[in-house]
Every structure is written in C-alpha cells, then in structure tokens.
Design a protein around this motif. Structure first.
Motif, mmCIF file in Angstrom:
data_model
loop_
_atom_site.group_PDB
_atom_site.id
_atom_site.type_symbol
_atom_site.label_atom_id
_atom_site.label_comp_id
_atom_site.label_asym_id
_atom_site.label_seq_id
_atom_site.Cartn_x
_atom_site.Cartn_y
_atom_site.Cartn_z
ATOM 1 N N ASP A 145 7.513 -19.466 -16.085
ATOM 2 C CA ASP A 145 8.884 -20.107 -16.102
ATOM 3 C C ASP A 145 7.763 -21.153 -17.032
ATOM 4 O O ASP A 145 8.389 -21.775 -17.968
ATOM 5 N N ILE A 146 6.692 -20.842 -17.553
ATOM 6 C CA ILE A 146 6.383 -21.504 -18.723
ATOM 7 C C ILE A 146 6.581 -20.815 -19.952
ATOM 8 O O ILE A 146 7.326 -21.510 -20.801
ATOM 9 N N ALA A 149 9.915 -21.877 -20.326
ATOM 10 C CA ALA A 149 10.321 -23.240 -20.783
ATOM 11 C C ALA A 149 9.928 -23.624 -21.905
ATOM 12 O O ALA A 149 11.107 -24.949 -22.812
#
Length: 308
Positions: A145-146, A149
């Motif tokens: 997810d990081i 993003a």
C-alpha cells in the motif's frame, strides 16, 4: 546504408514473419495457444515485437555506422531520410537508424530486465502473503500500500539523484524494485483462491513443506496472470526508462536509448521531425504490441472469454 545492412534488414523482416508462422503452426496442438492466435491483434503484436528484438540483437549487422560517430557535423546535420540514411541524421550528424538499432538493445534490455525483477519480486511477495495470510499478509500488504501510494517517478528521481548516471544494470534494478507492487496484489488474489484447492490441501496433509507447496503447486497454477503481468510490465518499464532518459537522468549520452534519442531531437522537432519520430513510434509500437499480447494471453487462459 550499405547493401549488407539492407540485406540484414530484409532478413530480419522475413525471420520475424517466419517466427510468427512457426508459432501459429505449433499452436495447433494446444487449445489455449489456438485461442491466443485467434485474437485479432496477437499475431501482429508478436510479429512487431519479434522484429524489434531481432533488430536489437543484430544491431552491429543492420547499423551501417557506429551510433556515436559524427561523419560530417556541418554538412550532414539534420539530413532527411534517404537511401543512404534510412531514418536521416540528428542535430549532431549521427545516423538515426544506427542509433535506433543500438538504442533498441538498451531500451528493450532495460524493459525486459526491469520487468523480470518486478514480476519475480511481486510474485514472491504475493505468494507469501496469500498463502500464509494472517499477520504476514497484513504486514506485506501494508508495504505494498505504501509503495502504491508513493509516486513512482518521484522515487526514481530520488534514486538517480543519489547515484549520478546509474549503469545499465543498476538502472534496470532500480526501476524493477519500484514496479512490483501491482503484481504482488494480483498474485496474492490468485493464491488466496488456490490455497483452498484440493491438490494444495492434499499436499499440506501429506506433510509437504510450505516452500515446496508454494513453488511446486501454487505458483505454477497462477502462471497465467503472472505471464500477463510480465507482458504489461515490460511496456511500463520501457516507458519509465524513456521518461528518465528524456529528462537526462536515465541512460547517459552518447549511448543511445529511445528515450534520449527523443530528448536529443526535441529542439528540432518541427524542423527535423525524424529525429524524434522513429524512436517515439518504436516505443508506442512496443507498448501496443505487448498490450495486444497480454490481451491474447488473457483470452487464451480464460475460456470464459470465448463463451461471452
């Protein structure tokens, strides 16, 4: 161009056409590959990609000049395409066709190597997360997810700024290490379904080690989405390399890549469009060919597409 260069170019076209014809003939024996070649653009995608790969491999034979030589910096500056200079010359009097052929080596090489790293790492992380689930899945997916993003181009700019003029292999490595996040999610979703299948449950019941279950039973059955992801990743990595080279922080001049060829010809785009046209067209053709191949693979390995 010399007679030998023209002859090699014609041979490359014939070899690409024969390679596709041979693949179509072999595909008759397998239903999935028959579906692949029934796709309206899959054969064209294979043919174009094969031709460009042959040009890259045979660059010393098809290129009449060295990609960095300047025969006449004044008289041959921005010379239009002709029989002597197939794609014309650039603002430094270098033969665009020679730079195109040698640039194919670097651009396609970085695309293939970067995609290989991205798909291998993404498949490994996705398989581990999907098979073990619980806290392992949560931890790995938060990392993904990081990664999703953060703007990828920003990470690449930081990496290149820290190490000025990354070598070929390191540039491919950096691009690959920032491109695996989407593949990991795709493989994880596939593995979550496969881990509950009877053959996986039976292997675990027989005491087969988890590593062997993952690599010998789960990942081979998730090959279809991995192959499709690999085909798309090559195009994405190629576009990233071209973007970095266009900005002047990718492949270091005077070594040619399709990206820095576009950068070199940007100033004379209106007066000598051939200096950027052919490199840009090649990038577009590779990406479209890979998309066509990925669509064909999707149809081949998903019988529901035929039933729709």
């Amino acid at each position: 161009m010399t007679f030998g260069s023209w002859l090699t170019l014609v041979i490359a076209v014939v070899l690409a056409a024969e390679a596709v014809r041979w693949l179509r003939h072999r595909a008759v024996q397998h239903e999935q590959w028959r579906r692949f070649f029934r796709h309206p653009t899959a054969s064209w995608g294979c043919g174009i990609l094969t031709f460009l790969v042959i040009i890259a491999l045979a660059a010393p034979l098809v290129a009449p000049l060295s990609p960095i030589v300047q025969p006449d910096p004044v008289g041959l500056k921005n010379h239009p395409p002709s029989l002597t200079f197939l794609m014309g010359t650039d603002g430094f009097s270098r033969d665009v066709w020679s730079r195109f052929a040698y640039g194919a080596r670097i651009s396609l090489g970085i695309g293939a190597l970067g995609a290989l790293i991205a798909v291998a790492l993404g498949s490994f992380v996705g398989a581990i997360a999907g098979y073990y689930r619980r806290w392992v899945d949560s931890m790995l997916m938060r990392v993904v997810d990081i990664g999703l993003a953060l703007p990828r181009i920003f990470i690449l700019l930081m990496a290149v700024a820290l190490w000025d003029r990354l070598p070929f292999a390191w540039l491919a490595l950096v691009i690959g290490l920032t491109s695996w996040f989407g593949t990991s999610r795709l493989v994880r979703a596939e593995v979550l379904g496969l881990r509950e299948r009877d053959f996986v449950v039976a292997a675990r019941a027989l005491g087969v080690p988890s590593s062997r279950v993952i690599f010998a039973h789960v990942l081979p059955n998730a090959a279809a989405p991995i192959i499709i992801s690999a085909a798309l990743s090559v195009g994405n990595v190629l576009l990233l390399e071209a973007s970095l080279s266009f900005l002047g922080i990718g492949v270091a001049p005077p070594r040619p890549s399709w990206g820095n060829m576009i950068a070199d010809g940007a100033a004379s785009m209106y007066t000598a469009p051939w200096t950027t046209l052919f490199a840009g067209l090649a990038i577009s053709l590779v990406v479209m060919s890979l998309n066509a191949i990925a669509d064909g693979l999707r149809d081949a390995f998903d019988p529901r597409e035929d039933a729709a």
